[in-house]
Enzyme design. Structure first.
Site, PDB file in Angstrom:
ATOM      1  N   ASP A   1      -8.452  -8.657   3.559  1.00 43.67           N
ATOM      2  CA  ASP A   1      -8.215  -7.629   4.581  1.00 43.67           C
ATOM      3  C   ASP A   1      -9.331  -7.591   5.621  1.00 43.67           C
ATOM      4  O   ASP A   1     -10.204  -6.719   5.554  1.00 43.67           O
ATOM      5  CB  ASP A   1      -8.105  -6.264   3.867  1.00 43.67           C
ATOM      6  CG  ASP A   1      -7.509  -5.189   4.753  1.00 43.67           C
ATOM      7  OD1 ASP A   1      -7.102  -5.502   5.867  1.00 43.67           O
ATOM      8  OD2 ASP A   1      -7.460  -4.028   4.305  1.00 43.67           O
TER       9      ASP A   1
ATOM     10  N   GLU B   1       0.835  -1.202   0.000  1.00 44.16           N
ATOM     11  CA  GLU B   1       0.000   0.000   0.000  1.00 44.16           C
ATOM     12  C   GLU B   1       0.875   1.259   0.000  1.00 44.16           C
ATOM     13  O   GLU B   1       0.613   2.217   0.714  1.00 44.16           O
ATOM     14  CB  GLU B   1      -0.943  -0.009   1.207  1.00 44.16           C
ATOM     15  CG  GLU B   1      -1.852  -1.224   1.202  1.00 44.16           C
ATOM     16  CD  GLU B   1      -2.912  -1.218   2.304  1.00 44.16           C
ATOM     17  OE1 GLU B   1      -2.624  -0.729   3.393  1.00 44.16           O
ATOM     18  OE2 GLU B   1      -4.012  -1.717   2.033  1.00 44.16           O
TER      19      GLU B   1
ATOM     20  N   GLU C   1     -12.535  -2.653  11.967  1.00 42.64           N
ATOM     21  CA  GLU C   1     -12.433  -1.716  10.842  1.00 42.64           C
ATOM     22  C   GLU C   1     -13.557  -1.888   9.810  1.00 42.64           C
ATOM     23  O   GLU C   1     -14.199  -0.918   9.426  1.00 42.64           O
ATOM     24  CB  GLU C   1     -11.075  -1.911  10.172  1.00 42.64           C
ATOM     25  CG  GLU C   1     -10.916  -1.089   8.911  1.00 42.64           C
ATOM     26  CD  GLU C   1      -9.559  -1.303   8.255  1.00 42.64           C
ATOM     27  OE1 GLU C   1      -8.698  -1.970   8.848  1.00 42.64           O
ATOM     28  OE2 GLU C   1      -9.387  -0.787   7.149  1.00 42.64           O
TER      29      GLU C   1
ATOM     30  N   GLU D   1      -2.544 -12.985  12.090  1.00 40.04           N
ATOM     31  CA  GLU D   1      -2.912 -11.606  12.435  1.00 40.04           C
ATOM     32  C   GLU D   1      -4.424 -11.473  12.442  1.00 40.04           C
ATOM     33  O   GLU D   1      -5.099 -11.755  11.456  1.00 40.04           O
ATOM     34  CB  GLU D   1      -2.297 -10.618  11.427  1.00 40.04           C
ATOM     35  CG  GLU D   1      -2.630  -9.164  11.769  1.00 40.04           C
ATOM     36  CD  GLU D   1      -1.935  -8.155  10.866  1.00 40.04           C
ATOM     37  OE1 GLU D   1      -0.729  -8.325  10.589  1.00 40.04           O
ATOM     38  OE2 GLU D   1      -2.589  -7.189  10.427  1.00 40.04           O
TER      39      GLU D   1
HETATM   40  C1  GCU Z   1      -6.059  -2.025   6.123  1.00 37.61           C
HETATM   41  C2  GCU Z   1      -6.251  -0.696   6.768  1.00 37.61           C
HETATM   42  C3  GCU Z   1      -5.019   0.151   6.731  1.00 37.61           C
HETATM   43  C4  GCU Z   1      -3.849  -0.643   7.254  1.00 37.61           C
HETATM   44  C5  GCU Z   1      -3.718  -1.933   6.490  1.00 37.61           C
HETATM   45  C6  GCU Z   1      -2.643  -2.835   7.044  1.00 37.61           C
HETATM   46  O1  GCU Z   1      -5.957  -1.879   4.742  1.00 37.61           O
HETATM   47  O2  GCU Z   1      -7.304  -0.020   6.160  1.00 37.61           O
HETATM   48  O3  GCU Z   1      -5.219   1.299   7.498  1.00 37.61           O
HETATM   49  O4  GCU Z   1      -2.687   0.091   7.154  1.00 37.61           O
HETATM   50  O5  GCU Z   1      -4.913  -2.652   6.596  1.00 37.61           O
HETATM   51  O6  GCU Z   1      -3.002  -3.782   7.732  1.00 37.61           O
HETATM   52  O7  GCU Z   1      -1.475  -2.619   6.779  1.00 37.61           O
END
Ligand code: GCU
Length: 836
Positions: free
Chosen positions: A374, A295, A402, A396
């Site tokens: 996710d 990301e 969320e 995890e």
């Molecule tokens: C999700 C979440 C992010 C977080 C990511 C992760 O996508 O929205 O905020 O950083 O998980 O677990 O790295």
């Protein structure tokens, strides 16, 4: 009057939730007289967990039993509660010490309760403290039986991942500001951090990462190393070790190097130096957590190095100190394109990590999210668990909800976690439960365990919601023993948190156990994932955001069909990432369980499920059932009035009421969306039929104007009304034609961030109620706020038992405030039992 006072004497009027499950509330009823008359904690150093154990026992005896008992570091075993390690017991009592060392592994403890003689023996200090908490948990639940047992952890890694940012905010945190950081520094007052460590220790969590996975390189500058050292100092008496997330590019950003290539000598030296600085300040530092190449975060792939090379970079300097690296498998940077039928984000982890099996150093643990995408409401177990037999792995989980209602919806998570933990991956055609893979048992790995993302904040309730705390409690209990029953754990938590009254325990148990199925029912069925708005906050519904985006959480819904074809024969090939038996099961529609059908297959809306329903009819039925269940939670909770202290009763009722309203919004949004997409009617005629609902836009408007909402499905009739300007008042009125009687009158409106509009509702001049749309701005509802009129800001207020006469003029006056134009969607005049 006096009688009434006496009857309720045992119930405190207000509890904030801050003591969570460690309230040590006074037990009423018969208490046996054979109780320890002294406490002996075999270490007097105030930073030692054994000393803490002595203090906790004293506090517990006082609170639970009203018994004041002195603590000392020496004394006799008979008629005492003695706590210490195996070694400390031997030193103090020689041959009369319990001979239990052979029964214990690291962090384990042995507990013996024989009337007034209580012995709590830890393999180490931390274990001794766990044992003291165990004994106190028994007492607090009114369990005075004699016991003698040893217990050991399923795995050595039982971590928490915090997503706290250095500025004091918390990513996906719904319970206030950070208890660790503010303004780029560690807080000077760490009282809450210490209280948090106490909670963690009582559920046998042994380490906590304190900063977000999208790490800020400033976390490891010299000032902040000293700062996090203070956090470690307040954690230490509770046996909780500190760990940190790292930013891969720190050598460049903080160190001024021209590279962060993991094979570069300067980079290697840089991390060696940082690691030494950390251990100088924090000798018991647990290790690092690394999110890289994911990301947008930097990582080894930038330099064409492998993820193993990236992980080993951090692992090597940790070796002399016994530290470990948790390297996250949540890696995906090549964002896929939906026009490619074979593209699939879910494939990324196995593609990237499986070829590296065996290349990770011994103190590296690959940390794998439970599902391949996710933290969705339903995902299959990540196939990566089956693909790394020569690598340490950990699971995890996410306590923070969320994608699961963000702690304004009750969702008790262990039943969801169990679907993954108990899943049999059939590696080499042999039983291979995920829970045995993560403990290291299945592949004979020394290291293993779990981490859960927990976003507690400074809110008195920690997570923003009293009931959500059961997830944190259960996480710790399960991380110790993954075979525990979800409901039994929940009931322990309830007795500790709300008391032992059987109706309280059974009600919270029934609600919680029904909560994840209900949420799944109204938020995303058959493995299509949670249909949240994934482009904005992950809270309310917005099904169309899943498709045609780069995030790869696609449903591929069109006018005739839906689902991701993840087969090997015709799709993305994901099903082939599982061992043969499992791959074969998921490859075929016939053998794929209904609840994962759309995860693995692209089918017509008219496809028949094993249940006999079609996909589309299942959608309709599930969403109605889910909203119905959420509505029933309100009545169930109301039944606890007087049995739960007033403050927590009111606060939970407020959230359950919100959830009931928001579940209807979810239901309507999703069924409308798929009804619109498929054109297939609901066999039961419910979709689009609302006999008790009056659309705001169909009322007589004065100062209000219609407003077409986007996405269309989150407003009834796609349209709301807003005041003509942001500073004026509007009136919406209508003459009611319902038969005279008693109704619940619900008003759906939107509570946006950046304004607190006020409203009044009357019937032929009789005021029914007034309210202000301020729950979001005041943080009363902790979910991520929205500045729009959408599925996140949609909410409802219900006035119960309103006497309505046929011909009454219902009038709502709304006054805009800030950016919020007093938006209204509809009014429902509901006879008893109708959920709409
Ligand atoms: C999700 C979440 C992010 C977080 C990511 C992760 O996508 O929205 O905020 O950083 O998980 O677990 O790295």
């Amino acid at each position: 009057m006096i009688l009434k006072l006496l009857l309720f004497a045992g119930l405190a009027a207000a509890e904030t939730g801050r003591d969570a499950w460690l309230r040590y509330a006074r037990l009423t009823g018969h208490i046996p007289s054979a109780l320890p008359s002294s406490i002996v904690a075999l270490n007097s150093s105030t930073s030692s967990p054994v000393h803490t154990a002595g203090q906790e026992l004293q506090k517990g005896f006082s609170g639970i039993l009203g018994k004041q008992v002195a603590v000392s570091s020496t004394g006799k075993q008979a008629s005492s509660a003695v706590v210490g390690t195996v070694a400390q017991f031997q030193k103090a009592f020689g041959s009369s010490a319990p001979n239990v060392s052979a029964e214990l592994i690291e962090d384990g403890f042995w507990l013996s309760v024989k009337g007034s003689t209580v012995q709590i023996v830890g393999q180490n200090e931390r274990g001794a403290l766990y044992g003291a908490f165990e004994y106190l948990s028994m007492l607090a639940q009114g369990n005075f039986t004699n016991v003698e047992f040893a217990t050991n952890p399923a795995a050595p890694i039982r971590w928490i991942n915090s997503w706290d940012n250095m500025d004091g905010s918390i990513t996906r945190g719904f319970g206030g500001a950070s208890v660790f950081f503010a303004d780029g520094l560690v807080l000077s007052n760490l009282t809450r951090a210490a209280e948090y460590a106490r909670l963690l220790s009582s559920i046998r969590i042994n380490a906590a990462v304190v900063n977000d996975v999208n790490a800020d390189f400033h976390t490891v500058n010299s000032t902040n190393i000293q700062g996090v050292g203070r956090i470690a100092d307040v954690f230490r008496p509770y046996g909780v070790q500190l760990a940190l997330s790292l930013d891969f590019a720190t050598p460049m950003e903080l160190g001024g190097l021209s590279t962060y290539d993991p094979l570069d000598d300067g980079v290697i030296a840089f991390w060696g130096n940082i690691t030494e600085q950390i251990y100088d300040r924090i000798p018991d530092f647990a290790g690092y957590l690394v999110k890289a190449d994911s990301e947008g975060t930097p990582g080894p792939l930038v330099y064409n190095r492998t993820l193993a090379q990236g992980a080993n970079l951090f692992a090597r300097p940790l070796v002399p100190h016994g530290g470990i690296v948790m390297y996250r498998a949540f890696v995906y940077n090549q964002l896929p394109n939906e026009s490619d039928w074979q593209a699939d984000r879910a494939n990324a982890a196995v593609n990237l990590f499986a070829p590296l099996d065996g290349q990770f150093d011994d103190n590296v643990v690959v940390q794998i999210k439970y599902g391949p995408i996710d933290f969705q409401v339903r995902e299959p177990a990540s196939p990566l668990f089956a693909n790394l037999p020569q690598t340490n792995v950990a699971l995890e989980l996410q306590v923070c909800q969320e994608y699961l209602g963000q702690q304004t919806h009750l969702v008790y998570l262990p039943p969801l976690w169990r679907t993954v933990l108990d899943f049999d991956l059939r590696v080499q055609n042999e039983t291979s439960l995920v829970r045995d893979v993560i403990t290291g048992e299945r592949f004979n790995r020394r290291l293993g365990g779990s981490a859960a993302v927990v976003n507690v904040g400074a809110n008195e309730t920690w997570l923003g919601s009293h009931l959500a705390m059961s997830n944190l409690y259960a996480y710790g209990r399960l991380a110790w023993d993954w075979s525990l029953d979800s409901e039994a754990v929940l009931q322990d938590w309830t007795r500790l948190t709300f008391g032992t009254e059987p109706t309280v325990v059974s009600t919270i148990s029934t609600m919680s156990m029904a909560s994840w199925p209900a949420y799944e029912n109204y938020s995303g069925n058959l493995g299509e994932q949670t249909l949240n708005d994934i482009l904005y906050t992950h809270f309310g519904p917005n099904p169309q955001t899943l498709d045609n985006t780069v995030w790869g959480q696609w449903t591929r819904a069109d006018h005739t069909s839906i689902g991701m074809d993840r087969t090997v024969s015709n799709g993305t090939g994901f099903s082939g990432q599982y061992p043969a038996e499992v791959a074969a099961m998921f490859e075929s529609v016939e053998t794929t369980p209904d609840n994962l059908l759309l995860w693995f297959h692209h089918v017509n809306y008219t496809q028949k499920l094993k249940s006999g329903d079609t996909v589309i009819q299942h959608f309709y039925d599930a969403h109605y059932e889910g909203a119905q269940t959420a509505a029933e939670f309100v009545g169930m909770w109301e039944g606890l009035e007087g049995k739960v202290d007033e403050q927590r009763f009111d606060e939970v009722l407020y959230r359950q009421t919100f959830q009931a309203g928001h579940a209807i919004l979810w239901r309507d949004a999703i069924v409308n969306f798929y009804h619109n997409a498929s054109g297939i009617a609901d066999e039961k005629g419910r979709v689009g039929t609302h006999p008790w609902r009056i659309e705001a836009e169909s009322m007589e408007l004065d100062g209000y104007v219609p407003y077409v909402v986007s996405p269309f499905e989150v407003a009834s009739g796609a349209t709301a009304i807003v005041t003509a300007t942001n500073t004026t008042t509007g009136t919406a009125s209508t003459t009611l034609g319902f038969p005279s009687g008693t109704y619940d009158v619900a008003v759906n409106y939107f509570d946006m961030f950046g304004g607190n509009s006020s409203y009044s509702l009357s019937l032929s001049g009789r005021t029914v109620g007034t309210w202000v749309g301020n729950a979001v701005d005041t943080g009363k509802l902790g979910h991520t706020p929205s500045i729009y009129i959408d599925g996140h800001s949609a909410t409802r207020i219900t006035f119960k038992g309103v006497s309505v006469r046929k011909g009454d003029v219902l009038k709502i006056v709304g006054r805009a405030d800030g950016v919020e134009p007093a938006p209204l969607d509809y009014v429902s005049v509901l006879p008893a039992g109708v959920v709409d």
